[in-house]
Design an enzyme around this catalytic site. Structure first.
Site, mmCIF file in Angstrom:
data_model
loop_
_atom_site.group_PDB
_atom_site.id
_atom_site.type_symbol
_atom_site.label_atom_id
_atom_site.label_comp_id
_atom_site.label_asym_id
_atom_site.label_seq_id
_atom_site.Cartn_x
_atom_site.Cartn_y
_atom_site.Cartn_z
ATOM 1 N N GLU A 1 -23.702 8.810 -46.732
ATOM 2 C CA GLU A 1 -23.379 8.451 -48.121
ATOM 3 C C GLU A 1 -22.785 9.593 -48.950
ATOM 4 O O GLU A 1 -23.199 9.821 -50.083
ATOM 5 C CB GLU A 1 -24.624 7.896 -48.816
ATOM 6 N N GLU B 1 -27.606 -1.084 -41.108
ATOM 7 C CA GLU B 1 -28.719 -1.373 -42.031
ATOM 8 C C GLU B 1 -28.582 -2.786 -42.608
ATOM 9 O O GLU B 1 -28.645 -2.983 -43.821
ATOM 10 C CB GLU B 1 -28.766 -0.330 -43.158
#
Length: 366
Positions: free
Chosen positions: A162, A269
């Protein structure tokens, strides 16, 4: 004309043929098969776990349905390395040993992230901000120690997590990693991980990676890493989606774009929230409902159906799909972005039973 048993038999066969040819004939639901069995010719099917998930009835469901696990929190920097001279191995070891004992693949998550970072890592001996050289050394030591401990056991790592900015005009996310080291820390993290385990597959991992503006920035960074011969092997698309997004076109275009770099793609995810996307934490509103209505259930079934149909069409590019948590009994989305608002994002309900969306995911005619 008089109807005979022969005519009835012929008519029955004809009706069967019509229904079978148009794909409407009911699918036989083989309860002895799990998701991993249905998808054995496509990609690994994984799930994010905690030490509690591998025990009792949850552990039994995990072993029936999945062939890969990802530690949800146990390998993040804060839990596993809270102080410079302290490592907490117990939870991570338990999950790695469980995977090894049950012949499951295991993905490591995550080596460098702007969240869940222990405060000491950014401080020097005087309590001030650490300089670039020392921060990179600490990153290298951390990666060398963690990856080295599980060398040959953890087959893939989310190395950097991220780092792309959420705002349209941001390239990299504002973070102390970036402020102190600049963009260099990204490539260095991959190099350190590769040195620690040359056989491990190394991934960059991010969310909203299908949205066109953020997708372009992720692609730009990945292409730079690939062009500079940095040891990166794949991109992880988190898949924290909802019943409202992403659209089919966005998803297909994203998979094609990332695959064009020659990188493996893993969905890392996956969950499908029943609520529209929100980023910032907020309190639950007094009149806010959190029921799994029939309409929302249908939306979720339809979305899961389309997403997995697209995944299957990219089976040469996608090597793994991992769900983020096992069932609706306990999901991180119950606390984020609205603490206490119940969510129902997965294929198993609160009683660990298969939801209707499960059967749609394993029906390959859809």
């Amino acid at each position: 004309m008089r109807t005979t048993k022969f005519h009835i038999a012929i008519f029955t066969i004809a009706v069967f043929a019509v229904f079978a040819s148009c794909g409407s004939y009911p699918k036989v639901k083989k309860s002895n098969q799990g998701l991993k069995d249905y998808y054995q010719s496509y990609f690994n099917i994984g799930v994010a776990v905690s030490p509690q998930t591998i025990k009792g009835e949850q552990g039994a469901l995990l072993l029936k349905e999945f062939n890969s696990i990802t530690p949800e929190n146990a390998m993040k920097m804060q839990p596993i390395h809270p102080r410079e001279d302290v490592y907490n191995w117990a939870d991570a070891d338990a999950l790695v040993n469980f995977a090894h004992d049950n012949r499951l693949k295991i993905r490591g998550h995550t080596l460098c992230w702007h969240e869940q970072v222990p405060a000491w890592i950014f401080k020097n001996s005087s309590g001030g901000r650490v300089d670039k050289a020392l921060l990179l050394k600490r990153l290298k030591d951390h990666i060398k120690t963690v990856v080295g401990r599980y060398k040959g056991k953890v087959y893939a790592w989310d190395v950097v997590n991220e780092v792309i900015g959420d705002e349209d005009d941001q390239y990299l996310r504002p973070s102390l990693w970036n402020e102190i080291c600049g963009e260099e820390f990204i490539a260095r993290a991959f190099e350190y991980a590769h040195e620690a385990d040359p056989d491990a597959l190394l991934f960059y991992n991010d969310y909203n990676s299908e949205r066109p503006v953020k997708r372009a920035k992720i692609y730009k960074m990945l292409k730079k890493l690939v062009d500079n011969k940095v040891p990166i092997h794949g991109v992880g698309l988190q898949g924290h989606w909802s019943v409202f997004e992403p659209g089919d076109t966005e998803l297909r275009e994203s998979l094609k774009l990332y695959a064009s770099l020659g990188l493996q793609i893993q969905i890392t995810e996956l969950d499908l929230s029943i609520y529209p996307w929100e980023k910032n934490l907020r309190a639950k509103k007094p009149d806010e409902q959190d029921r799994f209505t029939a309409a929302l259930e249908k939306k979720q079934i339809d979305r899961y159906t389309r997403i997995f149909s697209i995944f299957r069409s990219f089976k040469k590019e996608i090597s793994s799909v991992t769900f983020w948590n096992l069932s609706d009994r306990s999901t991180w989305l119950d606390q984020y972005p609205v603490p206490g608002r119940k969510n129902y994002p997965l294929l198993f309900d609160q009683n660990l039973q298969r939801k209707k969306a499960y059967w749609s995911v394993v029906d390959f005619r859809k």
